[in-house]
Design a protein around this motif. Structure first.
Motif, PDB file in Angstrom:
ATOM      1  N   LEU A 234       6.324  -8.201  -1.314  1.00  0.00           N
ATOM      2  CA  LEU A 234       4.903  -7.848  -1.341  1.00  0.00           C
ATOM      3  C   LEU A 234       4.149  -8.608  -2.433  1.00  0.00           C
ATOM      4  CD1 LEU A 234       4.893  -3.934  -0.976  1.00  0.00           C
ATOM      5  CD2 LEU A 234       4.907  -5.673   0.820  1.00  0.00           C
ATOM      6  N   THR A 235       4.716  -9.659  -2.952  1.00  0.00           N
ATOM      7  CA  THR A 235       4.132 -10.293  -4.136  1.00  0.00           C
ATOM      8  C   THR A 235       2.762 -10.913  -3.891  1.00  0.00           C
ATOM      9  OG1 THR A 235       5.462 -12.275  -3.672  1.00  0.00           O
ATOM     10  CG2 THR A 235       6.327 -10.717  -5.306  1.00  0.00           C
ATOM     11  N   ASP A 236       2.382 -11.123  -2.631  1.00  0.00           N
ATOM     12  CA  ASP A 236       1.037 -11.617  -2.319  1.00  0.00           C
ATOM     13  C   ASP A 236       0.222 -10.581  -1.551  1.00  0.00           C
ATOM     14  OD1 ASP A 236       1.246 -14.189  -3.487  1.00  0.00           O
ATOM     15  OD2 ASP A 236       2.410 -14.886  -1.764  1.00  0.00           O
ATOM     16  N   ASN A 237       0.648  -9.333  -1.591  1.00  0.00           N
ATOM     17  CA  ASN A 237       0.031  -8.289  -0.769  1.00  0.00           C
ATOM     18  C   ASN A 237      -0.854  -7.394  -1.630  1.00  0.00           C
ATOM     19  OD1 ASN A 237      -0.411  -5.827   0.742  1.00  0.00           O
ATOM     20  ND2 ASN A 237       1.258  -6.432   2.082  1.00  0.00           N
ATOM     21  N   SER A 238      -2.157  -7.424  -1.370  1.00  0.00           N
ATOM     22  CA  SER A 238      -3.098  -6.622  -2.146  1.00  0.00           C
ATOM     23  C   SER A 238      -3.573  -5.375  -1.400  1.00  0.00           C
ATOM     24  CB  SER A 238      -4.308  -7.471  -2.554  1.00  0.00           C
ATOM     25  OG  SER A 238      -3.918  -8.487  -3.442  1.00  0.00           O
ATOM     26  N   GLY A 239      -2.870  -4.993  -0.347  1.00  0.00           N
ATOM     27  CA  GLY A 239      -3.165  -3.709   0.280  1.00  0.00           C
ATOM     28  C   GLY A 239      -3.567  -3.816   1.729  1.00  0.00           C
ATOM     29  N   GLY A 240      -4.362  -2.826   2.147  1.00  0.00           N
ATOM     30  CA  GLY A 240      -4.744  -2.694   3.546  1.00  0.00           C
ATOM     31  C   GLY A 240      -4.602  -1.250   3.970  1.00  0.00           C
ATOM     32  N   SER A 241      -3.878  -1.019   5.061  1.00  0.00           N
ATOM     33  CA  SER A 241      -3.717   0.323   5.614  1.00  0.00           C
ATOM     34  C   SER A 241      -2.355   0.906   5.248  1.00  0.00           C
ATOM     35  CB  SER A 241      -3.859   0.294   7.136  1.00  0.00           C
ATOM     36  OG  SER A 241      -3.476   1.523   7.712  1.00  0.00           O
ATOM     37  N   GLU A 242      -2.353   2.130   4.705  1.00  0.00           N
ATOM     38  CA  GLU A 242      -1.091   2.802   4.395  1.00  0.00           C
ATOM     39  C   GLU A 242      -0.266   3.060   5.658  1.00  0.00           C
ATOM     40  OE1 GLU A 242      -1.832   6.378   2.211  1.00  0.00           O
ATOM     41  OE2 GLU A 242      -1.857   5.354   0.287  1.00  0.00           O
ATOM     42  N   LEU A 243      -0.938   3.259   6.789  1.00  0.00           N
ATOM     43  CA  LEU A 243      -0.207   3.528   8.028  1.00  0.00           C
ATOM     44  C   LEU A 243       0.695   2.359   8.404  1.00  0.00           C
ATOM     45  CD1 LEU A 243      -2.967   5.270  10.188  1.00  0.00           C
ATOM     46  CD2 LEU A 243      -1.025   6.332   9.035  1.00  0.00           C
ATOM     47  N   TYR A 244       0.318   1.167   7.979  1.00  0.00           N
ATOM     48  CA  TYR A 244       1.146  -0.007   8.296  1.00  0.00           C
ATOM     49  C   TYR A 244       2.537   0.153   7.689  1.00  0.00           C
ATOM     50  CZ  TYR A 244       2.351  -4.973   8.874  1.00  0.00           C
ATOM     51  OH  TYR A 244       2.964  -6.152   9.230  1.00  0.00           O
ATOM     52  N   TRP A 245       2.599   0.372   6.386  1.00  0.00           N
ATOM     53  CA  TRP A 245       3.920   0.468   5.777  1.00  0.00           C
ATOM     54  C   TRP A 245       4.650   1.745   6.186  1.00  0.00           C
ATOM     55  CZ3 TRP A 245       5.279   4.511   2.705  1.00  0.00           C
ATOM     56  CH2 TRP A 245       4.309   5.145   1.925  1.00  0.00           C
ATOM     57  N   GLN A 246       3.902   2.816   6.371  1.00  0.00           N
ATOM     58  CA  GLN A 246       4.548   4.058   6.776  1.00  0.00           C
ATOM     59  C   GLN A 246       5.207   3.925   8.151  1.00  0.00           C
ATOM     60  OE1 GLN A 246       1.166   6.667   6.427  1.00  0.00           O
ATOM     61  NE2 GLN A 246       1.586   7.166   4.285  1.00  0.00           N
ATOM     62  N   ASN A 247       4.462   3.374   9.113  1.00  0.00           N
ATOM     63  CA  ASN A 247       4.946   3.325  10.494  1.00  0.00           C
ATOM     64  C   ASN A 247       5.820   2.116  10.796  1.00  0.00           C
ATOM     65  OD1 ASN A 247       3.477   5.657  11.014  1.00  0.00           O
ATOM     66  ND2 ASN A 247       1.714   4.549  11.804  1.00  0.00           N
ATOM     67  N   SER A 259       9.321  11.968   1.230  1.00  0.00           N
ATOM     68  CA  SER A 259       7.995  12.207   0.668  1.00  0.00           C
ATOM     69  C   SER A 259       8.054  12.215  -0.851  1.00  0.00           C
ATOM     70  CB  SER A 259       7.410  13.535   1.171  1.00  0.00           C
ATOM     71  OG  SER A 259       8.158  14.629   0.686  1.00  0.00           O
ATOM     72  N   CYS A 260       6.907  11.945  -1.456  1.00  0.00           N
ATOM     73  CA  CYS A 260       6.763  12.076  -2.903  1.00  0.00           C
ATOM     74  C   CYS A 260       5.351  12.577  -3.184  1.00  0.00           C
ATOM     75  CB  CYS A 260       7.024  10.757  -3.616  1.00  0.00           C
ATOM     76  SG  CYS A 260       5.859   9.434  -3.214  1.00  0.00           S
ATOM     77  N   THR A 261       5.197  13.298  -4.295  1.00  0.00           N
ATOM     78  CA  THR A 261       3.915  13.924  -4.617  1.00  0.00           C
ATOM     79  C   THR A 261       3.519  13.603  -6.046  1.00  0.00           C
ATOM     80  OG1 THR A 261       4.290  15.724  -3.047  1.00  0.00           O
ATOM     81  CG2 THR A 261       2.651  16.102  -4.775  1.00  0.00           C
ATOM     82  N   GLU A 310      -2.792  17.641  -5.217  1.00  0.00           N
ATOM     83  CA  GLU A 310      -1.446  17.102  -5.105  1.00  0.00           C
ATOM     84  C   GLU A 310      -1.457  16.078  -3.973  1.00  0.00           C
ATOM     85  OE1 GLU A 310       1.164  20.419  -4.626  1.00  0.00           O
ATOM     86  OE2 GLU A 310       1.089  20.953  -6.754  1.00  0.00           O
ATOM     87  N   SER A 311      -1.272  14.839  -4.330  1.00  0.00           N
ATOM     88  CA  SER A 311      -1.348  13.748  -3.362  1.00  0.00           C
ATOM     89  C   SER A 311       0.062  13.386  -2.903  1.00  0.00           C
ATOM     90  CB  SER A 311      -2.016  12.527  -4.009  1.00  0.00           C
ATOM     91  OG  SER A 311      -1.978  11.423  -3.147  1.00  0.00           O
ATOM     92  N   THR A 312       0.311  13.534  -1.607  1.00  0.00           N
ATOM     93  CA  THR A 312       1.653  13.325  -1.067  1.00  0.00           C
ATOM     94  C   THR A 312       1.691  12.125  -0.143  1.00  0.00           C
ATOM     95  OG1 THR A 312       2.158  15.692  -1.189  1.00  0.00           O
ATOM     96  CG2 THR A 312       3.514  14.369   0.291  1.00  0.00           C
ATOM     97  N   LEU A 313       2.655  11.257  -0.370  1.00  0.00           N
ATOM     98  CA  LEU A 313       2.968  10.159   0.540  1.00  0.00           C
ATOM     99  C   LEU A 313       4.180  10.582   1.356  1.00  0.00           C
ATOM    100  CD1 LEU A 313       2.659   7.230  -2.021  1.00  0.00           C
ATOM    101  CD2 LEU A 313       1.056   7.724  -0.161  1.00  0.00           C
ATOM    102  N   ARG A 314       4.065  10.537   2.675  1.00  0.00           N
ATOM    103  CA  ARG A 314       5.115  11.088   3.532  1.00  0.00           C
ATOM    104  C   ARG A 314       5.417  10.133   4.684  1.00  0.00           C
ATOM    105  NH1 ARG A 314       2.867  15.423   4.207  1.00  0.00           N
ATOM    106  NH2 ARG A 314       4.079  16.768   2.831  1.00  0.00           N
TER     107      ARG A 314
END
Length: 426
Positions: A234-247, A259-261, A310-314
């Protein structure tokens, strides 16, 4: 530019740079700049009178102070160029100019000097057109406030575009965009049993290339079934959609929910409240007084924060797991921000992957899509992150980012560090 300045600045930079230098140096009063620089033909390009210009700028300042929680962080990192001084200087410039041209330059210069901490950005016509197209074509359920403000500014942005187009012709400056290259880069090394996947941006689901990339990643994971190690770069990756990496990146490689919170702060201000109500149930909001003691929480500059969540990434497992079953290494560095940062946080907290490289740039905790303020008279839209994410120790994720599990020596590429770690731990 300051922290977070990862987008290209397309317009007005020559004039903005001049105004910034003059005002920051304190050697030339705002009146001298305004008298000599503003084109009378553009004085009313946005259809504003002086009272409306000052009202818009005052609204801009007030909203930042009571709604945007990165000002304190920004001032800590720029103690010789405080936000309050910036606000006073550019308000004076507007007051002494009686010009829409001066108003927009003051607004743009304020943003430029404040920096783009927490996705702080003036929405220019090109981006506005994309947002308006989204409002008209996509399902906006859950995004009603974004839609409301975007549609309310349609006529204003026609004026802003005409003004900026005129300015561009007069300046004689052309801005040449580059065609986007390939977003995915893959390599299989059967002899070393290493698979390598580089992702330069996390595309949104509605991007036409998304389905193609989903298939390509799934096929690559299956082709890597005999490999012992997978490197995701990901060294040139500045983001976008979280759904991309999740799915696409995580779900095919796990057979159990992960998950993490973390905590994220927010300000229940007049500007933010519609977004808060759009996203959170009342039970999700906890008074800031109940925030646990966190050893590295810097409370200076966070006086506007009223609540935390509480922000959860799942991630849920994909219906069918991919063939790869080995170790995962995530390469990170200073370009990692926003959604790519949230993937880094997730990988480290859940143990999904080992982080290798150098410090990331943050803003990946509690990172909903940036919210907006709409200036009441000009209709100009300004975005910023409503949530101020905290690392487990209480430090600001925007400020400190994430420290890799395996840090690269100075000057060494993260890939070299990862390959050495793979060899040493085989």
């Amino acid at each position: 530019m300051t922290k977070g300045g990862i987008w290209s600045v397309k317009r007005r930079l020559v004039l903005v740079a001049l105004v910034i230098c003059l005002l920051a140096a304190g050697t030339v009063p705002a009146s001298a700049v305004s008298d000599s620089r503003w084109d009378p033909a553009l004085a009313h390009a946005l259809g504003l009178n002086q009272e409306q210009r000052l009202e818009d700028y005052d609204y801009f300042v007030k909203t930042l102070k009571d709604s945007y929680l990165c000002l304190g962080l920004r001032d800590r990192e720029n103690p010789d160029d405080l936000a309050e001084d910036i606000f006073q200087n550019y308000r004076k410039m507007i007051a002494e100019s009686d010009s829409d041209d001066a108003f927009y330059t003051a607004l743009y210069s304020s943003w430029y000097r404040l920096g783009s901490y927490g996705h702080f950005w003036i929405i220019e016509p090109e981006s506005y057109d994309e947002m308006l197209n989204w409002c008209k074509q996509e399902d906006t359920t859950g995004r009603e406030r974004w839609k409301e403000l975007t549609e309310a500014s349609e006529e204003n942005y026609q004026k802003l575009k005409a003004y900026l187009d005129t300015l561009g012709e007069e300046s004689g400056v052309s801005w040449n965009g580059e065609e986007p290259g390939e977003n995915l880069h893959t390599l299989l090394l059967p002899e070393s049993k290493i698979a390598y996947l580089k992702v330069d941006s996390f595309l949104a689901e509605y991007d036409p290339a998304y389905p193609k990339e989903a298939k390509a990643i799934r096929d690559f994971y299956n082709a890597a079934g005999d490999c012992t190690d997978l490197i995701i770069d990901l060294t040139d990756n500045s983001g976008g959609s979280e759904l991309y990496w999740q799915n696409l990146l995580a779900a095919p490689l796990t057979d159990k929910p992960l998950s993490c919170t973390n905590y994220a702060l927010l300000a229940d201000s007049e500007n933010n409240r519609p977004y808060i109500e759009n996203v959170f149930a009342p039970s999700d909001l906890h008074p800031i007084s109940e925030l646990p003691d966190l050893p590295k929480l810097e409370r200076r500059g966070l006086e506007a924060a009223t609540h935390f969540v509480e922000s959860t990434l799942r991630v849920e497992p994909a219906e069918e797991r991919a063939a790869f079953r080995g170790r995962i290494w995530l390469l990170v560095g200073p370009a990692v921000y926003s959604a790519s940062e949230s993937f880094s946080v997730f990988c480290q907290a859940t143990g999904f992957a080992t982080l290798v490289g150098t410090q990331t740039s943050g803003d990946g905790i509690g990172a909903l899509n940036p919210i907006m303020m709409r200036l009441p008279n000009s209709g100009i839209l300004i975005q910023f992150t409503m949530m101020y994410g905290l690392n487990p120790d209480g430090s600001s994720n925007e400020e400190t980012g994430t420290t890799p599990d395996v840090c690269s020596p100075a000057g060494e590429p993260a890939l070299v560090t990862a390959l050495r770690a793979i060899r040493e731990t085989a």
